[in-house]
Design an enzyme around this catalytic site. Structure first.
Site, PDB file in Angstrom:
ATOM      1  CB  THR A  78      67.949  55.312  39.589  1.00  0.00           C
ATOM      2  OG1 THR A  78      67.588  56.323  40.524  1.00  0.00           O
ATOM      3  CG2 THR A  78      69.459  55.181  39.590  1.00  0.00           C
ATOM      4  CE1 TYR A 118      60.920  59.246  44.716  1.00  0.00           C
ATOM      5  CE2 TYR A 118      60.964  58.230  42.556  1.00  0.00           C
ATOM      6  CZ  TYR A 118      61.571  58.995  43.526  1.00  0.00           C
ATOM      7  OH  TYR A 118      62.816  59.506  43.305  1.00  0.00           O
ATOM      8  CE  LYS A 125      63.077  56.698  45.841  1.00  0.00           C
ATOM      9  NZ  LYS A 125      63.513  56.335  44.460  1.00  0.00           N
TER      10      LYS A 125
END
Length: 299
Positions: free
Chosen positions: A54, A142, A170
Site C-alpha cells: 500500500t 505476510y 499478516k
C-alpha cells in the site's frame, strides 16, 4: 524507545498499511508522510506499516524507503509501532533492506512471500529465516498468495514460528479454515490483512488488523476490536456490518488507488500514484464517495 508490546500483540492491535504521499511532480513527500502518520496515530492506530504494498514499495527506491522510515519514526515513533516493509523476491535484497531498517530505528519488519519466482516451501523457510537471522527486530510474515502466487503452508508457518524473531503473520489468504489451523498450531500473533475478514479472523484467534481502510475508519476498527475483546459480539457485528460499504468500496479496484483517492477527498496528504498505478476515473471517484458515505465516512 518502541511502544509497549506483548507476546500476544507484538505490534499492537490496529495498524494501518500507510500510503506513501508524493508531491505533485511524483517525488517523495516527507512532510506529508509525517502529517499523515500523526493523523493516523491520533485516530487510534497502534502502529503503521510503511513501505508495504500500500506504500507503493515496488516503485520506491531503497533510499526513499529509508527516508520514509526515518520521517515516520520522527513523527510518531514514540507513540506507535513503525513496521518497515522489507519484502522482495530477492533474499539478499530483503536482508539489505532489513538491516537498513534496523539501523534507522524501525520497531519491526514486514516480509511478504517472494512473488513471481514462486519458490517451494523449503525456499520460503530459508528466505524468511535468513531475513529473521539478519537483524534483532521482530518479524511479521505476510501471506498473500493472490499477489505472490505461493501460499505459506500451515506446516511451513509452524516451522517458521520456531524462530525466536518470527512472531506474527499478516493473513491475506482468504481461507478461514486454513487460518484456524495455522493459528492453533503455530502460536504466531495473527493479524488480518483482509479488511472484509477482520471480524471473522478475530473469531478464530486473530489479535488485530493490518488495514487499508484504516486510512479512513480507524476509530471504527478500534471500536470493533474492543467490542469483540469485551465479549459484545452483537456490537462487533453491528460495526462490521456498518463498515461493509467501506470494505467494498475501497477494494473495487487496487487498494492503494482508492486509499489515496479517499485521503485526497478528506484533504489529507496522499498525492499522485506512480505508474503502473493510475488515478480513479471521475465515475469511480463518484462511486467511492457513495460507498464511503454509506459506511459513515465524512468527506
Amino acid at each position: 524507545m518502541a511502544p509497549i508490546s506483548t507476546p500476544q500483540t507484538p505490534f499492537g492491535r490496529v495498524l494501518t498499511a500507510m500510503v506513501t504521499p508524493f508531491t505533485a511532480d511524483g517525488a517523495l513527500d516527507l512532510d506529508g508522510a509525517q502529517r499523515l502518520a500523526v493523523h493516523l496515530v491520533d485516530a487510534g492506530n497502534d502502529g503503521l506499516v510503511v513501505n508495504g504494498t500500500t506504500g507503493e514499495s515496488p516503485t520506491t527506491s531503497d533510499a526513499e524507503k529509508d527516508q520514509l522510515v526515518r520521517a515516520v519514526l520522527e513523527a510518531v515513533g514514540d507513540r506507535a509501532h513503525v513496521v518497515a516493509g522489507v519484502g522482495t523476491n530477492d533474499t539478499r535484497h530483503s536482508i539489505e533492506l532489513a538491516r537498513t531498517a534496523e539501523r534507522t530505528g524501525a520497531h519491526g519488519l514486514l516480509a511478504v512471500t517472494p512473488y513471481y519466482n514462486k519458490p517451494p516451501q523449503e525456499g520460503l523457510l530459508r528466505h524468511f529465516g535468513a531475513i529473521a537471522d539478519s537483524t534483532e527486530l521482530p518479524v511479521m510474515l505476510y501471506d498473500i498468495p493472490g499477489r505472490s502466487g505461493v501460499p505459506i503452508d500451515t506446516e511451513t508457518l509452524v516451522r517458521l514460528a520456531e524462530h525466536p524473531r518470527i512472531v506474527a503473520n499478516k493473513d491475506a489468504k482468504g481461507d478461514l479454515g486454513r487460518s484456524s489451523w495455522a493459528i492453533a498450531q503455530s502460536g504466531l500473533a495473527w493479524y488480518s490483512g483482509d479488511d472484509m475478514l477482520n471480524l471473522p479472523l478475530l473469531s478464530v484467534g486473530a489479535v488485530g488488523f493490518v488495514s487499508v481502510v484504516g486510512h479512513v475508519v480507524t476509530p471504527e476498527l478500534r471500536a470493533l476490536i474492543e467490542a469483540h475483546l469485551g465479549g459484545d459480539v452483537q456490537k462487533a457485528t453491528e460495526i462490521h456490518q456498518k463498515l461493509l460499504p467501506v470494505f467494498t468500496g475501497m477494494f473495487r479496484t487496487q487498494g492503494v488507488i482508492t486509499a489515496k483517492a479517499a485521503l485526497t477527498l478528506q484533504g489529507l496528504p496522499a498525492g499522485p500514484l506512480r505508474l503502473p498505478l493510475v488515478e480513479l476515473t471521475a465515475q469511480e471517484t463518484a462511486q467511492l464517495k457513495i460507498d464511503l458515505a454509506a459506511g459513515g465516512v465524512q468527506l
